[in-house]
Motif scaffolding. Sequence first.
Motif, short mmCIF file in Angstrom:
data_model
loop_
_atom_site.label_atom_id
_atom_site.label_comp_id
_atom_site.label_asym_id
_atom_site.label_seq_id
_atom_site.Cartn_x
_atom_site.Cartn_y
_atom_site.Cartn_z
N PRO A 110 16.25 -13.27 4.50
CA PRO A 110 16.63 -12.54 5.27
C PRO A 110 18.00 -11.68 4.36
N ASP A 111 19.10 -12.22 4.46
CA ASP A 111 20.16 -11.54 3.58
C ASP A 111 20.24 -10.66 2.34
N ALA A 112 19.07 -10.51 1.84
CA ALA A 112 18.97 -10.02 0.40
C ALA A 112 17.91 -8.71 1.37
N ALA A 113 17.31 -8.92 2.08
CA ALA A 113 16.53 -7.92 2.14
C ALA A 113 17.53 -6.85 3.22
N GLU A 114 18.29 -7.23 4.22
CA GLU A 114 18.87 -6.82 5.07
C GLU A 114 19.77 -6.00 3.67
N ASP A 115 20.99 -6.85 2.86
CA ASP A 115 21.40 -5.70 2.25
C ASP A 115 20.73 -4.45 1.22
N ALA A 116 19.43 -4.55 1.13
CA ALA A 116 19.31 -3.92 0.20
C ALA A 116 17.97 -2.44 1.15
N ALA A 117 18.71 -2.89 1.83
CA ALA A 117 17.96 -2.09 3.31
C ALA A 117 18.93 -1.06 3.54
N ARG A 118 20.10 -2.13 3.95
CA ARG A 118 21.99 -1.32 3.80
C ARG A 118 21.74 -0.58 3.23
N ARG A 119 21.26 -0.76 1.66
CA ARG A 119 21.40 -0.01 0.47
C ARG A 119 21.12 1.25 0.29
N HIS A 120 20.29 1.23 0.41
CA HIS A 120 18.35 2.12 0.79
C HIS A 120 18.61 3.17 1.20
N LEU A 121 19.46 2.81 2.49
CA LEU A 121 19.06 3.96 4.18
C LEU A 121 20.85 4.65 3.64
N ALA A 179 0.35 -0.58 0.14
CA ALA A 179 0.40 0.11 -0.24
C ALA A 179 0.82 1.49 -0.17
N GLY A 180 2.36 1.24 0.85
CA GLY A 180 3.08 1.74 0.63
C GLY A 180 3.55 2.22 -0.62
N LEU A 181 3.90 1.46 -1.64
CA LEU A 181 4.57 0.82 -1.90
C LEU A 181 3.53 2.63 -3.96
N LEU A 182 2.21 1.73 -3.13
CA LEU A 182 0.82 2.61 -4.43
C LEU A 182 1.05 3.72 -4.89
N MET A 183 1.11 4.37 -2.60
CA MET A 183 0.40 5.26 -2.32
C MET A 183 2.10 6.27 -3.53
N GLU A 184 3.30 5.79 -2.79
CA GLU A 184 4.51 5.81 -3.67
C GLU A 184 4.35 6.65 -5.04
N ALA A 185 4.08 5.68 -5.55
CA ALA A 185 4.78 5.64 -7.57
C ALA A 185 2.64 6.39 -7.67
N GLY A 186 1.90 6.33 -6.99
CA GLY A 186 0.58 6.86 -8.24
C GLY A 186 0.62 8.55 -7.49
N GLU A 187 1.27 8.78 -6.60
CA GLU A 187 0.83 9.52 -6.03
C GLU A 187 2.01 11.51 -6.47
N PRO A 247 13.72 13.98 -10.31
CA PRO A 247 12.67 12.80 -10.11
C PRO A 247 13.55 11.19 -10.39
N GLU A 248 15.01 11.55 -11.17
CA GLU A 248 15.90 10.38 -11.24
C GLU A 248 15.99 9.30 -9.71
N THR A 249 16.13 10.33 -8.44
CA THR A 249 16.40 10.58 -7.54
C THR A 249 15.46 9.58 -6.84
N VAL A 250 14.16 10.35 -7.16
CA VAL A 250 12.52 9.51 -6.62
C VAL A 250 12.52 8.23 -7.51
N GLN A 251 12.70 8.31 -8.75
CA GLN A 251 12.11 6.95 -8.91
C GLN A 251 13.23 5.90 -8.32
N ALA A 252 14.44 6.11 -8.23
CA ALA A 252 15.52 4.94 -7.87
C ALA A 252 15.18 5.04 -6.32
N VAL A 253 14.49 5.83 -5.30
CA VAL A 253 13.92 4.87 -4.29
C VAL A 253 12.79 4.46 -3.95
N HIS A 254 12.13 4.65 -4.86
CA HIS A 254 11.04 3.74 -5.13
C HIS A 254 11.78 2.27 -5.30
#
Length: 271
Positions: A250-261, A172-180, A228-235
Amino acid sequence: MSTAVARILGDVPADRRGQIVPRRVAVGAGEQGRRPAEPLPVSRLRPAYQQVADQLRELILGGSLSPGDRLPNEADLCASFGVSRSTIREAIRVLSSRGLVYTLRGTTGGTFVNRIRGEDVSDYLEASIGMMSGAQDITLENIIEARLILEIPAARLAAERRTEEDLEGMSAGLLMEAGEPDWLRKTVGQRSFHSSLVAASGNEVLQVLADPLLAVLASILKPPALEPETVQAVHADHVEITEAVRRQDPDAAEDAARRHLERLAELYRSA
C-alpha cells in the motif's frame, strides 16, 4: 394503491399537503381589547408540482419507495396531495427527468421507481463537470485537486484489496497504452488503466466519482501536448503503480500514484 405505499402517502401530514396552496396568515387576531392585526403576506411558495415532486423524491431517497415499486395512480396521488392531475403529471415529469422514475404504457404499466446504475451517475457527472469547466464555473485546479484526493487513497486501497481480475484489467490497460501508435487509442488505454486502478479499490463510490474527472482531464491533453519521452514516462509510472498493487504494498502504491498524478497535474497546467 398498494397498502405500503398508501400508508407512506397517508403519513404525509394534512397540514403539509395544505402548504401546496399559498396562504395568508393573521397575527394577533381574536385577542379581546386589541385591534385585529392586518394579514401578513406570505411569500409565494414553490409551484405545487415541485412540492409534490420533492415529497416523492424524499420517499424514494429515504428508501420508503424502493427500486421497482409502482407509484400510486394519478387519482390516488391527487387525493393524497390534494392537487390536480396536471400537477401530478408535471411532478412525475420532474422525477423522470432526474432519472428517479420511469413510466410504462399498457395494462401492466404505470410509473415505477428507477434503479440507478453507477455508470448512469458517472455519465451525468462527466457531462455536468465538462460543461461547468467549459463555462469556467469550476477551474482546472479544482478538478486536479479533486482527482488527487480521490485517486491517491484509491491506489492504496487497491494494493490492499486487489483481486487477480483487477490486475488483469490494469495490465490490459498497460498493453493497450504501450502497443498503440495512435494517440487517441493510447489515451483509451491510459483511461482504462486508471479506471481499473480505482475499481481495484473495491469502493464503487470512488469509481463513480473518479471516472468523470479522468474523462474531463483527458480531453485537455491533445496529441501535440505530450512529447514521446513524456508518454514513455507516464507509461513507466503506470507500470510502477501496477507492480506495487501486485505486491500488495500500500505504501509504495500510494507513493507511486502521488508522484504520477503530480506529474500529470503539471502537464494539464501547461497544456
